[in-house]
Design an enzyme around this catalytic site. Structure first.
Site, PDB file in Angstrom:
ATOM      1  N   ILE A 110       0.857  -1.184   0.000  1.00 35.27           N
ATOM      2  CA  ILE A 110       0.000   0.000   0.000  1.00 35.27           C
ATOM      3  C   ILE A 110       0.897   1.239   0.000  1.00 35.27           C
ATOM      4  O   ILE A 110       2.043   1.201   0.443  1.00 35.27           O
ATOM      5  CB  ILE A 110      -0.932  -0.010   1.239  1.00 35.27           C
ATOM      6  CG1 ILE A 110      -1.793  -1.292   1.242  1.00 35.27           C
ATOM      7  CG2 ILE A 110      -1.848   1.203   1.253  1.00 35.27           C
ATOM      8  CD1 ILE A 110      -2.609  -1.471   2.502  1.00 35.27           C
ATOM      9  N   THR A 111       0.356   2.368  -0.440  1.00 35.74           N
ATOM     10  CA  THR A 111       1.142   3.571  -0.712  1.00 35.74           C
ATOM     11  C   THR A 111       1.899   4.105   0.498  1.00 35.74           C
ATOM     12  O   THR A 111       3.128   4.196   0.494  1.00 35.74           O
ATOM     13  CB  THR A 111       0.231   4.664  -1.287  1.00 35.74           C
ATOM     14  OG1 THR A 111      -0.348   4.178  -2.509  1.00 35.74           O
ATOM     15  CG2 THR A 111       1.016   5.937  -1.578  1.00 35.74           C
ATOM     16  N   PHE A 112       1.197   4.522   1.533  1.00 38.68           N
ATOM     17  CA  PHE A 112       1.864   5.194   2.649  1.00 38.68           C
ATOM     18  C   PHE A 112       2.869   4.288   3.362  1.00 38.68           C
ATOM     19  O   PHE A 112       4.004   4.715   3.634  1.00 38.68           O
ATOM     20  CB  PHE A 112       0.823   5.754   3.630  1.00 38.68           C
ATOM     21  CG  PHE A 112       0.476   7.200   3.370  1.00 38.68           C
ATOM     22  CD1 PHE A 112       0.631   8.159   4.351  1.00 38.68           C
ATOM     23  CD2 PHE A 112       0.003   7.601   2.128  1.00 38.68           C
ATOM     24  CE1 PHE A 112       0.319   9.497   4.110  1.00 38.68           C
ATOM     25  CE2 PHE A 112      -0.310   8.920   1.867  1.00 38.68           C
ATOM     26  CZ  PHE A 112      -0.156   9.877   2.857  1.00 38.68           C
ATOM     27  N   ASN A 123       4.660   1.865   2.190  1.00 38.74           N
ATOM     28  CA  ASN A 123       5.846   1.614   1.369  1.00 38.74           C
ATOM     29  C   ASN A 123       6.639   2.868   1.068  1.00 38.74           C
ATOM     30  O   ASN A 123       7.867   2.813   0.958  1.00 38.74           O
ATOM     31  CB  ASN A 123       5.442   0.884   0.090  1.00 38.74           C
ATOM     32  CG  ASN A 123       5.353  -0.608   0.311  1.00 38.74           C
ATOM     33  OD1 ASN A 123       6.351  -1.308   0.291  1.00 38.74           O
ATOM     34  ND2 ASN A 123       4.145  -1.087   0.575  1.00 38.74           N
ATOM     35  N   HIS A 124       5.990   4.014   0.941  1.00 34.91           N
ATOM     36  CA  HIS A 124       6.764   5.246   0.782  1.00 34.91           C
ATOM     37  C   HIS A 124       7.623   5.508   2.018  1.00 34.91           C
ATOM     38  O   HIS A 124       8.769   5.962   1.906  1.00 34.91           O
ATOM     39  CB  HIS A 124       5.830   6.436   0.520  1.00 34.91           C
ATOM     40  CG  HIS A 124       5.541   6.633  -0.929  1.00 34.91           C
ATOM     41  ND1 HIS A 124       4.553   5.948  -1.591  1.00 34.91           N
ATOM     42  CD2 HIS A 124       6.130   7.431  -1.861  1.00 34.91           C
ATOM     43  CE1 HIS A 124       4.531   6.320  -2.862  1.00 34.91           C
ATOM     44  NE2 HIS A 124       5.480   7.211  -3.050  1.00 34.91           N
TER      45      HIS A 124
END
Length: 360
Positions: free
Chosen positions: A8-10, A12-13
């Site tokens: 998921i985005t947050f 992994n960023h």
């Protein structure tokens, strides 16, 4: 490159810039509940998500600042949060209207600053490919267009570096946070047909597209056991359940997703492309398409979830042969790779390769 779970985005960023698994840095989903704080994290609500108490670890721009080097960040999730009282020297907040080329121009503008003001590390987030992947699927009609636009933006950056005689001096590292799987109305799992109806009102769902379930405060005392049993018995009663269910403490070690109560007590992982819904959320008799048409968040080792890693620059060319292909690695390794090429001392992290990748 393998993303961290969930893909998921947050989470992994933040993993890419800290070198920590989500269970270690605390951003375990885009939305989740912390029972110790008695509060919920919601990534789209800045008044909540910008509170430092949610964010563990030390991002690369804080490492840079704390060791006397300047940094610039364009829209990277979490970059507005002060860590150890440090933020990027230059920061542009999320702006959906800003194009990829505009972001490259801003990075080049920062590199035009006098040496004493120039950032040594710049992080740029570009969401358009993800947005089109959700809207039309990974093979949607507009995907080739946005991929072409991204290629053009990178070309614009590289040409800009060459015009400034910086092409052989600047490292360029290109990553993605996750992949994308196509979804369809034929790949829906109606969990209100599996979990007893009298228990559904007592459950909160987190970490979508996972079916991570947390009881509300007035739930029956045995609800976790009853819900888990219902989901598990279903997986044993059908030939292809298209999901796996675990109690948090039993999530397989390879996911690195069981060591914090920010992870819900029940973690249910669908097969790539499958979605958990209720009949109220999607009624197939209405004849509508299921949306989104593309989704991520699945098993981080699934082919559809794999991320990319590409790098060039003086250190890369000194340590690797041109065009070398690397053995797949976890994205926790990117942070120390950046500190290595910047000659920084890394903060504690989960990486094991220490900035040195293995070639195939």
């Amino acid at each position: 490159m393998y993303p961290s779970f969930p893909s998921i985005t947050f989470p992994n960023h933040w993993t890419l810039v800290t070198g920590l698994y989500p269970e270690a840095h605390g951003i375990v989903a885009n939305e989740f509940y912390d029972p110790l704080l008695q509060a919920g994290f919601i990534h789209k609500q800045p008044e909540i998500s910008l509170q430092p108490r949610w964010w563990g670890g030390e991002p690369i721009w804080a490492t840079s600042t704390l060791q006397g080097k300047r940094s610039g960040v364009i829209m990277w999730p979490g970059a507005a949060v002060p860590i150890h009282s440090a933020t990027a020297d230059y920061f542009i907040d999320y702006d959906r209207s800003m194009s990829a080329v505009d972001k490259m121009d801003m990075a080049l503008k920062w590199l035009d600053l006098p040496l004493e003001r120039r950032p040594q590390v710049i992080a740029i987030y570009i969401p358009q490919i993800d947005q089109k992947g959700h809207g039309g699927g990974p093979d949607g009609p507009q995907m080739n267009m946005v991929l072409s636009n991204m290629d053009s933006a990178i070309e614009h950056l590289l040409n800009g570096l060459d015009k400034r005689n910086l092409g052989s001096h600047v490292h360029v590292v290109i990553v993605s946070d996750h992949g994308m799987a196509a979804t369809h109305s034929s790949q829906l799992i109606y969990y209100d047909d599996i979990i007893p109806h009298d228990l559904l009102p007592y459950l909160e769902r987190e970490a979508w597209p996972l079916l991570s379930l947390r009881p509300v405060s007035d739930a029956p005392p045995d609800i976790i056991e009853r819900v888990y049993e219902a989901l598990y018995l279903y997986t044993q009663s059908v030939d292809e359940p298209h999901f796996e269910v675990y109690l948090r403490q039993d999530v397989p070690e390879r996911f690195h997703y069981n060591s914090t109560e920010r992870i819900a007590p029940i973690v249910t992982i669908p097969d790539p492309g499958y979605s958990f819904v209720t009949h109220k959320e999607f009624d197939p008799s209405l004849g509508k398409d299921y949306r989104p048409r593309g989704m991520h968040g699945y098993d981080n080792k699934a082919v559809e979830m794999r991320a990319i890693f590409m790098a060039r620059g003086p250190t890369v060319e000194r340590e690797y042969k041109a065009g070398v292909v690397l053995e797949p690695f976890q994205n926790i390794e990117v942070y120390e790779f950046i500190t290595h090429i910047m000659d920084l001392t890394p903060a504690p992290n989960n990486g094991t390769l220490h900035g040195m990748f293995k070639a195939i």
